[in-house]
Write a protein that holds these residues in place. Structure first.
Motif, mmCIF file in Angstrom:
data_model
loop_
_atom_site.group_PDB
_atom_site.id
_atom_site.type_symbol
_atom_site.label_atom_id
_atom_site.label_comp_id
_atom_site.label_asym_id
_atom_site.label_seq_id
_atom_site.Cartn_x
_atom_site.Cartn_y
_atom_site.Cartn_z
ATOM 1 N N VAL A 90 0.932 -1.056 -0.065
ATOM 2 C CA VAL A 90 0.274 -0.176 0.229
ATOM 3 C C VAL A 90 1.057 1.666 -0.228
ATOM 4 O O VAL A 90 1.824 1.240 0.877
ATOM 5 C CB VAL A 90 -0.868 0.413 1.157
ATOM 6 N N LEU A 91 0.698 2.051 -1.442
ATOM 7 C CA LEU A 91 2.014 2.783 -1.348
ATOM 8 C C LEU A 91 1.368 4.363 -0.823
ATOM 9 O O LEU A 91 2.164 5.483 -1.469
ATOM 10 C CB LEU A 91 2.578 2.778 -2.533
ATOM 11 N N PHE A 92 1.014 4.557 0.394
ATOM 12 C CA PHE A 92 0.037 5.800 0.645
ATOM 13 C C PHE A 92 -0.444 6.142 1.605
ATOM 14 O O PHE A 92 -0.574 4.912 2.511
ATOM 15 C CB PHE A 92 -0.948 6.585 -0.121
ATOM 16 N N LYS A 93 -0.629 6.872 2.536
ATOM 17 C CA LYS A 93 -0.674 7.549 3.826
ATOM 18 C C LYS A 93 -2.935 7.586 3.623
ATOM 19 O O LYS A 93 -2.950 8.525 2.659
ATOM 20 C CB LYS A 93 -0.482 8.531 4.639
ATOM 21 N N ASP A 94 -3.088 7.011 4.540
ATOM 22 C CA ASP A 94 -4.438 7.877 4.635
ATOM 23 C C ASP A 94 -4.855 9.121 4.451
ATOM 24 O O ASP A 94 -3.968 9.790 5.236
ATOM 25 C CB ASP A 94 -5.339 6.699 5.967
ATOM 26 N N GLY A 95 -5.650 9.518 4.154
ATOM 27 C CA GLY A 95 -6.033 11.299 3.913
ATOM 28 C C GLY A 95 -5.308 11.684 3.049
ATOM 29 O O GLY A 95 -4.931 13.732 3.357
ATOM 30 N N GLU A 96 -3.966 11.802 2.296
ATOM 31 C CA GLU A 96 -3.391 12.602 1.880
ATOM 32 C C GLU A 96 -3.464 13.296 0.828
ATOM 33 O O GLU A 96 -4.283 12.244 -0.249
ATOM 34 C CB GLU A 96 -1.388 11.743 1.981
ATOM 35 N N THR A 97 -3.122 13.996 0.230
ATOM 36 C CA THR A 97 -2.971 14.811 -1.126
ATOM 37 C C THR A 97 -2.757 13.759 -2.368
ATOM 38 O O THR A 97 -0.967 13.510 -1.714
ATOM 39 C CB THR A 97 -2.966 15.839 -1.043
ATOM 40 N N VAL A 98 -2.733 13.301 -3.258
ATOM 41 C CA VAL A 98 -2.245 12.535 -4.234
ATOM 42 C C VAL A 98 -2.251 13.417 -5.792
ATOM 43 O O VAL A 98 -3.551 13.861 -6.299
ATOM 44 C CB VAL A 98 -2.711 11.509 -4.604
ATOM 45 N N LYS A 99 -1.343 13.286 -6.202
ATOM 46 C CA LYS A 99 -1.260 13.484 -8.276
ATOM 47 C C LYS A 99 -2.286 12.334 -8.353
ATOM 48 O O LYS A 99 -1.855 11.732 -7.888
ATOM 49 C CB LYS A 99 0.119 14.076 -8.166
ATOM 50 N N LYS A 100 -2.026 12.862 -9.760
ATOM 51 C CA LYS A 100 -2.626 11.597 -10.767
ATOM 52 C C LYS A 100 -1.676 11.349 -11.236
ATOM 53 O O LYS A 100 -0.475 11.821 -11.645
ATOM 54 C CB LYS A 100 -2.857 12.834 -12.192
ATOM 55 N N GLY A 101 -1.206 9.576 -11.699
ATOM 56 C CA GLY A 101 -0.318 8.806 -11.886
ATOM 57 C C GLY A 101 0.050 8.150 -10.286
ATOM 58 O O GLY A 101 1.118 7.345 -10.690
ATOM 59 N N ALA A 102 0.070 8.670 -9.199
ATOM 60 C CA ALA A 102 0.770 8.581 -8.162
ATOM 61 C C ALA A 102 0.371 7.014 -7.592
ATOM 62 O O ALA A 102 -0.573 6.460 -8.025
ATOM 63 C CB ALA A 102 0.092 9.401 -6.954
ATOM 64 N N PRO A 103 1.348 6.255 -7.364
ATOM 65 C CA PRO A 103 1.220 5.313 -6.895
ATOM 66 C C PRO A 103 0.435 4.632 -6.127
ATOM 67 O O PRO A 103 1.021 5.178 -4.769
ATOM 68 C CB PRO A 103 2.013 4.528 -7.635
#
Length: 389
Positions: A90-103
Motif C-alpha cells: 500500500v503506497l499511500f497514507k490515509d487522507g493525504e493529497t495525491v497527484k494523478k498517476g501516483a502509485p
C-alpha cells in the motif's frame, strides 16, 4: 335639686364630648385627603421610562432565497482492483493529497509476468507457423506453373497460411491481454485529489469482487447541489425572466456552526427535469476551495442572492413580538409606546425585511419589551446596534 344639677352637668359633658369627636373626625378626614390627593396625582402622571430604540432602516438590498444543499466533489473515483492477486504494498497514507498517476497499490506481479512470457512464446510459435505456411504456398504456386501439382493442392497451402495468420493474431491479442493484466498490478491515481482510508492491507487477496479499496475526491473547485422547489423556481423565473443570466445570481453558503464561507459561488447547472418524488429542481453551484474548507458530503445552508438591489425597510429581528394575530413591534410615537402590526420577508443577517407596516425612520423599541404597553410614556434612547444582535 341636687339631681337636677347633676343631670344638667351630664348633658353639658355629653355635648362637649360630641363636639370633640366631630373635631377629631374632621381632622382625620383632612389628613386623609392630604395623603390621597398626591397619590392620585402621581397615578395620573407617571414618570416616563427610558427605552432602547433602533431606527427602522431603509436601504437597497438584494433579494435572496435560502435552501439546504450538500457539498459534492467535482471528481470522485472509487479505486478497485481489476485483476486478482495478493496485495504486496500500500503506497499511500490515509487522507493525504495525491497527484494523478501516483502509485497507490501493488499486486504480486510474478504470475502475470509469467503469463506475459508464455503469451510471447505463443506469438513466436504462431509466427513460425505463418512463415512456414507462406513458404509452402509460394512453392505450391511455382509447381502449379509447371503443372507439377494440382490447383487443389495449391489452395490447401493458401488456406493453411491464412489459418496460421489467424493463430498469430490470436496469440498477439493474448499477449496484449497479458501485458494489460500485468499493468493492472500497479494501481495508480487517475486524478488529483485527497485519498481516503484504505479498506485492505498488504497480504490480502484482492480482485474485482473485493469492492472499493479506497476513494479519491478532488478538492478544488467543489460543487454545492441544492434542490429548489417548483414554486420557488417559478417565482424566480417570473421575477427575473426565464432566460436570466446565471451570473446575475450570487450564491453563499453557511456552515452548521453559523460561519459563512468567505467566497461566493456561481450557478453553473440547472437540471432539465423536475424530481417527481419531491417536486424540486436540482441546482448546482461551483465554489473555489483552495483552502480545503469544503468537504465532500458536507451539509450547508445555501443563500441565493440576485445582483439587482431593491429598497426595503429593515429592523432588528429581536424587536419582533409574535402573538396569535401575527407579528408586531413597539415604536416610540409622540413620547408614548405605539404598536405596529407588520408583514415581514426574508432575514438579512441580524435584521429582517419589513414588507408592510413601517416606512422607515421609526424608532423601534428593542429592549424591555415584556413590560411595555401601548400608550405608556417613554423616552427613546437610540443605540447603534440591536440588543443582543
Amino acid at each position: 335639686m341636687y339631681l337636677i344639677s347633676l343631670s344638667l352637668r351630664c348633658a353639658e359633658w355629653q355635648r362637649g364630648e360630641r363636639a370633640v369627636r366631630a373635631r377629631l373626625a374632621l381632622l382625620f378626614a383632612f389628613a386623609a385627603l392630604t395623603f390621597v390627593l398626591p397619590a392620585a396625582a402621581q397615578e395620573k402622571a407617571p414618570a416616563a421610562s427610558n427605552v432602547s430604540t433602533v431606527a427602522a432602516e431603509k436601504r437597497a438590498i438584494s433579494q435572496s432565497a435560502q435552501f439546504v444543499g450538500r457539498v459534492e466533489a467535482v471528481e470522485r473515483v472509487d479505486i478497485r482492483a481489476r485483476v486478482t492477486g495478493f496485495l504486496e504494498e500500500v503506497l499511500f497514507k490515509d487522507g493525504e493529497t495525491v497527484k494523478k498517476g501516483a502509485p497507490l497499490y501493488r499486486i504480486e506481479q510474478a504470475p502475470f509476468q509469467a503469463a506475459v512470457q508464455q503469451a510471447e512464446a505463443n506469438v513466436q510459435r504462431a509466427q513460425a507457423t505463418v512463415d512456414n505456411a507462406v513458404v509452402q504456398r509460394q512453392r505450391a504456386e511455382q509447381l502449379l506453373l509447371t503443372n507439377a501439382t494440382s490447383v487443389a493442392a495449391r489452395d490447401d497451402k493458401v488456406a493453411a497460411q491464412k489459418t496460421a495468420e489467424g493463430d498469430l493474431a490470436a496469440a498477439t491479442a493474448a499477449l496484449e491481454t497479458a501485458k494489460i493484466s500485468l499493468a493492472y498490478t500497479d494501481i495508480a491515481s487517475p486524478i488529483d485529489g485527497q485519498i481516503g482510508r484504505t479498506a485492505v492491507t498488504r497480504g490480502n487477496v484482492v480482485g474485482p469482487d473485493s469492492g472499493v479499496l479506497t476513494t479519491i475526491v478532488s478538492s478544488d473547485p467543489m460543487y454545492v447541489v441544492f434542490p429548489v422547489s417548483q414554486r420557488e423556481f417559478l417565482r424566480l423565473a417570473e421575477r427575473h425572466g426565464q432566460k436570466e443570466n446565471r451570473e446575475n445570481f450570487k450564491v453563499f453558503i453557511t456552515f452548521s456552526n453559523g460561519r459563512r464561507y468567505a467566497q461566493a459561488g456561481t450557478i453553473d447547472f440547472v437540471d432539465v427535469k423536475v424530481d417527481r418524488g419531491t417536486d424540486t429542481i436540482p441546482v448546482r453551484a461551483s465554489f473555489a476551495n483552495s483552502g480545503g474548507e469544503l468537504v465532500d458530503g458536507q451539509l450547508v445552508q445555501v443563500d441565493v442572492e440576485t445582483s439587482a438591489a431593491e429598497e426595503h425597510v429593515l429592523i432588528p429581528q429581536n424587536a419582533l413580538i409574535a402573538d396569535q394575530e401575527g407579528v408586531y413591534v413597539f415604536i416610540v410615537e409622540e413620547g408614548k409606546v405605539a404598536q405596529r402590526r407588520l408583514k415581514v420577508g426574508q432575514p438579512s443577517g441580524a435584521s429582517i425585511v419589513v414588507t408592510e407596516g413601517l416606512s422607515g425612520g421609526e424608532p423601534v423599541i428593542v429592549g424591555g419589551l415584556q413590560s411595555l404597553r401601548p400608550g405608556t410614556p417613554v423616552t427613546a434612547v437610540p443605540i447603534e446596534k440591536p440588543v443582543g444582535g
